[in-house]
Motif scaffolding. Structure first.
Motif, PDB file in Angstrom:
ATOM      1  N   THR A 128      49.289  34.194  35.397  1.00 21.95           N
ATOM      2  CA  THR A 128      47.887  33.829  35.174  1.00 21.95           C
ATOM      3  C   THR A 128      47.194  33.552  36.509  1.00 21.95           C
ATOM      4  OG1 THR A 128      48.572  32.850  33.092  1.00 21.95           O
ATOM      5  CG2 THR A 128      46.360  32.314  33.839  1.00 21.95           C
ATOM      6  N   ARG A 131      46.586  36.848  38.239  1.00 24.92           N
ATOM      7  CA  ARG A 131      45.438  37.562  37.649  1.00 24.92           C
ATOM      8  C   ARG A 131      44.119  36.953  38.109  1.00 24.92           C
ATOM      9  NH1 ARG A 131      48.467  37.941  32.541  1.00 24.92           N
ATOM     10  NH2 ARG A 131      47.675  35.866  32.099  1.00 24.92           N
ATOM     11  N   ARG A 134      43.483  37.887  41.741  1.00 22.07           N
ATOM     12  CA  ARG A 134      43.118  39.313  41.775  1.00 22.07           C
ATOM     13  C   ARG A 134      41.613  39.511  41.635  1.00 22.07           C
ATOM     14  NH1 ARG A 134      44.152  41.396  36.429  1.00 22.07           N
ATOM     15  NH2 ARG A 134      41.883  41.365  36.275  1.00 22.07           N
ATOM     16  N   GLN A 135      40.978  38.638  40.849  1.00 30.87           N
ATOM     17  CA  GLN A 135      39.552  38.814  40.600  1.00 30.87           C
ATOM     18  C   GLN A 135      38.683  38.338  41.760  1.00 30.87           C
ATOM     19  OE1 GLN A 135      38.541  38.052  36.289  1.00 30.87           O
ATOM     20  NE2 GLN A 135      40.715  37.515  36.313  1.00 30.87           N
ATOM     21  N   CYS A 141      46.245  38.904  44.701  1.00 33.16           N
ATOM     22  CA  CYS A 141      47.173  38.642  43.590  1.00 33.16           C
ATOM     23  C   CYS A 141      48.626  38.666  44.067  1.00 33.16           C
ATOM     24  CB  CYS A 141      46.942  39.604  42.426  1.00 33.16           C
ATOM     25  SG  CYS A 141      47.620  41.249  42.670  1.00 33.16           S
ATOM     26  N   TRP A 151      52.482  44.585  42.872  1.00 34.62           N
ATOM     27  CA  TRP A 151      51.325  44.403  41.985  1.00 34.62           C
ATOM     28  C   TRP A 151      51.379  45.533  40.963  1.00 34.62           C
ATOM     29  CZ3 TRP A 151      45.542  45.037  43.919  1.00 34.62           C
ATOM     30  CH2 TRP A 151      44.678  44.894  42.822  1.00 34.62           C
ATOM     31  N   GLY A 159      42.759  43.927  31.683  1.00 28.20           N
ATOM     32  CA  GLY A 159      43.464  43.509  32.901  1.00 28.20           C
ATOM     33  C   GLY A 159      44.570  42.498  32.693  1.00 28.20           C
ATOM     34  N   SER A 162      47.724  43.324  34.553  1.00 35.84           N
ATOM     35  CA  SER A 162      47.610  43.707  35.961  1.00 35.84           C
ATOM     36  C   SER A 162      47.772  42.475  36.849  1.00 35.84           C
ATOM     37  CB  SER A 162      46.245  44.367  36.209  1.00 35.84           C
ATOM     38  OG  SER A 162      46.169  44.847  37.530  1.00 35.84           O
ATOM     39  N   TYR A 163      48.998  42.233  37.308  1.00 32.95           N
ATOM     40  CA  TYR A 163      49.277  41.065  38.151  1.00 32.95           C
ATOM     41  C   TYR A 163      50.530  41.336  38.983  1.00 32.95           C
ATOM     42  CZ  TYR A 163      52.292  40.135  34.104  1.00 32.95           C
ATOM     43  OH  TYR A 163      53.205  40.254  33.089  1.00 32.95           O
TER      44      TYR A 163
END
Ligand code: PMV
Length: 330
Positions: A128, A131, A134-135, A141, A151, A159, A162-163
């Motif tokens: 978490t 993620r 990542r944003q 990330c 990754w 998404g 995606s981590y």
């Protein structure tokens, strides 16, 4: 409502180049990096009901509007998680051993994600947190973890898959990265713009996508067996492929400078002379030379003699995110 976290920067061995979703920062391909020990960011976040707006103090100075806006947008994502509307003071310091613009958005947004979520009382699990980071910036990330990190691009449109995940620990392999600094100038094109233009216009982008996942498998095999030559070969080829995509774009662009090429040539020469070394470059002119500990001194000497090289920073595998008890003062 206050927390402090430190994150280390990472250098990609297999690059992330291109987004499939720009808003959520979802990558078109998976990537693999090494978290490094000498480049880090420490950030204190304090939420305060009396603040009228967010504040950002970066390296003891009030940040410019653009950076402030980016951090504020990121804080909105964390505020959303807890339903709060409190503003925050963010005090952030980059630890870089040279003045040559090595501070990175990867360590910056990883530290911010960790400190902001803790300050709001959240105990996020690692996927978490990854993620969330990542944003802020895609490569951030990967800085949640130490050592070798993948990754995983994920498939879902939201998404959630995606981590980053750890591949091998900080102590698995004492690989050395010599960051060969040739410029501290701002990049001519942000990586966001560069990625967009590559996807939209470069005929080589499809070749990139067709081969990068296989590069990643090979790199992971090489890391598992600590096979330096195998890792070096695929890392160097992968970086050159990413830069070739840029040369094929319309209009074409490159992040290389004259000294960038001189360093690449020097690495090839030294390899010919029997010193195992390979290079990689990100969206910038500096060259990162990959080697093993016993060859550091010889390589460093050779690299420092190149015209245009201002510094060579020796990095080793670094740790993942850590939290500190004390807050930082501006
Ligand atoms: O995360 P960003 O937007 O700084 O993009 C990073 C892109 C590269 O450094 C070129 C590659 C990578 O995987 O880190």
């Amino acid at each position: 409502m206050q927390a402090t976290a430190t994150a280390h920067s990472n250098i990609a061995l297999i690059k992330y180049w291109g987004k499939r979703d720009e808003r959520l920062i979802l990558p078109a391909n998976s990537s693999l990096s090494l978290t490094v020990d000498r480049l880090s960011t420490t950030t204190t976040v304090s939420f305060d009901p009396d603040l009228a707006e967010d504040r950002l103090i970066l390296n003891q100075k009030s940040a410019d509007e653009k950076s402030m806006a980016r951090v504020s947008r990121f804080l909105d994502r964390t505020r959303f998680l807890t339903n709060t509307n409190q503003h925050a003071t963010v005090i952030s310091r980059n630890v870089v051993p040279t003045a040559a613009g090595l501070a990175s958005s990867a360590s910056g947004f990883a530290a911010l994600a960790a400190a902001a979520s803790r300050a709001l009382g959240l105990q996020l699990d690692e996927p978490t947190l990854s993620r969330l980071a990542r944003q802020g910036s895609g490569s951030a990330c990967r800085s949640v973890f130490g050592g070798f990190v993948e990754w995983q691009k994920g498939k879902r449109r939201d998404g959630m898959d995606s981590y980053a995940v750890p591949v091998a620990s900080q102590s698995h392999w004492d690989l050395v990265m010599l960051i060969t600094v040739v410029s501290n100038q701002r990049k001519p094109l942000s990586s966001r713009e560069g990625m967009r233009r590559s996807i939209e216009t470069s005929p080589f982008y499809s070749g990139w996508l067709e081969t990068v996942e296989n590069d990643l498998i090979e790199a992971k095999e090489a890391i598992a067996s600590r096979d330096f030559e195998k890792l070096g070969r695929v890392v160097e080829a992968n970086a050159l492929k990413m830069h070739a995509v840029m040369l094929g774009a319309e209009p074409p662009f490159t992040y290389w400078w004259e000294p960038t090429l001189s360093v690449m040539k020097k690495v090839w020469e030294m390899r010919e002379a029997g010193i195992p070394a390979y290079f990689t470059m990100d969206a910038g002119p500096n060259v990162i030379v990959l080697c093993e500990r016993e060859n550091v001194a010889k390589l460093q000497q050779g690299l420092l003699h190149i015209r245009g090289v201002t510094d060579v920073v020796e990095c080793h595998p670094g740790p993942g995110i850590t939290y500190e008890k004390e807050g930082m003062q501006p």
